[in-house]
Design an enzyme around this catalytic site. Structure first.
Site, mmCIF file in Angstrom:
data_model
loop_
_atom_site.group_PDB
_atom_site.id
_atom_site.type_symbol
_atom_site.label_atom_id
_atom_site.label_comp_id
_atom_site.label_asym_id
_atom_site.label_seq_id
_atom_site.Cartn_x
_atom_site.Cartn_y
_atom_site.Cartn_z
ATOM 1 N N ASP A 51 0.879 -1.170 0.000
ATOM 2 C CA ASP A 51 0.000 0.000 0.000
ATOM 3 C C ASP A 51 0.920 1.225 0.000
ATOM 4 O O ASP A 51 2.144 1.107 0.153
ATOM 5 C CB ASP A 51 -0.894 -0.046 1.261
ATOM 6 C CG ASP A 51 -1.972 1.027 1.279
ATOM 7 O OD1 ASP A 51 -2.192 1.697 0.242
ATOM 8 O OD2 ASP A 51 -2.606 1.211 2.338
ATOM 9 N N CYS B 67 -4.374 -1.964 -2.993
ATOM 10 C CA CYS B 67 -5.728 -1.413 -2.946
ATOM 11 C C CYS B 67 -5.905 -0.226 -3.883
ATOM 12 O O CYS B 67 -7.011 0.103 -4.254
ATOM 13 C CB CYS B 67 -6.089 -1.036 -1.511
ATOM 14 S SG CYS B 67 -5.050 0.256 -0.809
#
Ligand code: CP
Ligand code: NVA
Length: 305
Positions: free
Chosen positions: A219, A259
Site C-alpha cells: 500500500d 488497494c
C-alpha cells in the site's frame, strides 16, 4: 432483529464472510452477463466522505444504482456534520431517512459512535485503523484466481497501516498465515499482533519476506492524513519497494495486490502493475461486486425478489 453493522471483518462470522465472497462472484458474473437485478428499488444509501475517494465512492454509488436504489453523497463541506453537529444527532437523523450508510473518516471511534446511534446498518468505508471493504474485494479476487486462501501464505510489505490491520483480521477470519515486512517504527498495531499471533508474524528481512508467498500485498507509504510525513517515510520505506524480482522469490503461483491508488517508483516499481502476476485491476473492479454482496447481506430483511 438487531441491526448488523460492518465496521471491521470481525463483525461477520467466517461462514458469513465465505458466503458473501461467493455471492460477490455470482454478482460479478450477473453484471458481466447484463442481468438486471434490482432488489433495492426505493432504497437509499447515505455516503459520508470525510476523506477523498475514487474506487469506494464509484463502487458504492454504482452498486446501489445497479440494485435499483439511489445513493446520496455527503461531504463535510455540505453537511452540518462538517460544521460540528454531534455524531450521535447526525446518526439518528440520517438513519431515520436512509436504509444503509457508509462512512469514510479519520477516527475509527467516530464510525463506532455513528453505529451506536444509527437505526440502520453502518459500513466502514475506511478509517485510520481499518479498511474492511477492500479486504472483501481482495478475498474475492484471490478466490476467483486461485480458490480458497485457507492455509496460504500472504506477505504484507510496507506500512503497518489500516490496510495491514484489516489483513490481520482477514488472516484470522479466512485462516491464512500473514507475514508482515515493515520498517522499524512502522510495524502494525501491537495489540492486534498480539491478539492474532497464531496467524500473524513480523519478518525482519524484507528480502526474505516474499519467500514461498502465495499473495504479496502493499500500500502507499503515506496514507491519507499523513501527507506531511511523505518525505521522511520515503527515506525509511525505500528498501521496501515491491518489484517483479521480489515476486520471483515467491511461490510460482503468487499474485500481487494493491488497494490503489498506487505510486509507481515508490511502494511499487514502474513495471509491477504490468506484470502478469498483478491482479490489481480485477481487484479494483471487485470493490463493486463485493460491496453489492455486502449491502445485500446487511439489508437481507428488506430485499424484494
Ligand atoms: N482502495 C480505495 O479505497 O480506493 P479509493 O481511496 O479511491 O476509494
Ligand atoms: N492506507 C491508505 C489506503 C487508501 C485506500 C489510506 O488510508 O490512505
Amino acid at each position: 432483529m438487531s441491526v448488523r453493522h460492518f465496521l471491521t471483518l470481525l463483525d461477520l462470522s467466517t461462514s458469513e464472510l465465505e458466503q458473501l465472497i461467493k455471492r460477490a462472484c455470482e454478482l460479478r458474473k450477473m453484471q458481466h452477463a447484463g442481468t438486471i437485478y434490482q432488489p433495492f428499488v426505493g432504497r437509499t444509501l447515505g455516503m459520508i466522505f470525510e476523506k477523498s475517494s475514487t474506487r469506494t465512492r464509484i463502487s458504492f454509488e454504482t452498486g446501489m444504482g445497479q440494485f435499483g436504489g439511489q445513493a446520496i453523497f455527503l461531504s463535510p463541506n455540505d453537511t452540518q456534520l462538517g460544521r460540528g453537529e454531534p455524531v450521535e444527532d447526525s446518526a439518528r437523523v440520517i438513519s431515520s431517512m436512509v436504509d444503509i450508510i457508509m462512512i469514510r473518516t479519520f477516527e475509527h471511534e467516530k464510525v463506532e459512535k455513528f453505529a451506536k446511534y444509527s437505526s440502520v446498518p453502518i459500513i466502514n468505508a475506511l478509517t485510520d485503523d481499518f479498511h474492511p471493504c477492500q479486504l472483501l474485494a481482495d478475498m474475492q479476487t484471490y478466490y476467483e484466481h486461485r480458490g480458497s486462501i485457507k492455509d496460504k501464505i500472504v506477505t504484507w510489505v510496507g506500512d503497518g497501516n489500516n490496510m495491514c490491520s484489516s489483513f490481520m483480521h482477514a488472516a484470522h477470519q479466512f485462516g491464512f498465515e500473514l507475514r508482515v515486512a515493515a520498517p522499524y517504527g512502522f510495524e502494525p498495531d501491537l495489540d492486534l499482533m498480539d491478539k492474532f499471533s497464531d496467524c500473524v508474524s513480523l519478518v525482519e528481512n524484507v528480502q526474505d519476506a516474499a519467500k514461498d508467498a502465495h499473495l504479496i500485498v502493499t500500500d502507499v507509504w503515506a496514507s491519507m492524513g499523513q501527507e506531511n510525513e511523505q518525505n521522511t517515510r520515503a527515506r525509511r520505506f525505500a528498501p521496501y519497494q515491491v518489484t517483479p524480482a521480489m515476486l520471483d522469490k515467491a511461490d510460482p503461483e503468487v499474485l500481487f495486490m494493491h488497494c490503489l491508488p498506487a505510486h509507481r517508483g515508490e511502494e511499487i516499481s514502474h513495471d509491477l502493475l504490468d506484470d502478469p502476476r498483478s491482479v490489481v485491476w480485477h481487484e479494483a473492479e471487485n470493490r463493486l461486486h463485493a460491496q453489492k454482496a455486502l449491502m445485500e447481506f446487511l439489508l437481507q430483511d428488506k430485499i424484494k425478489i
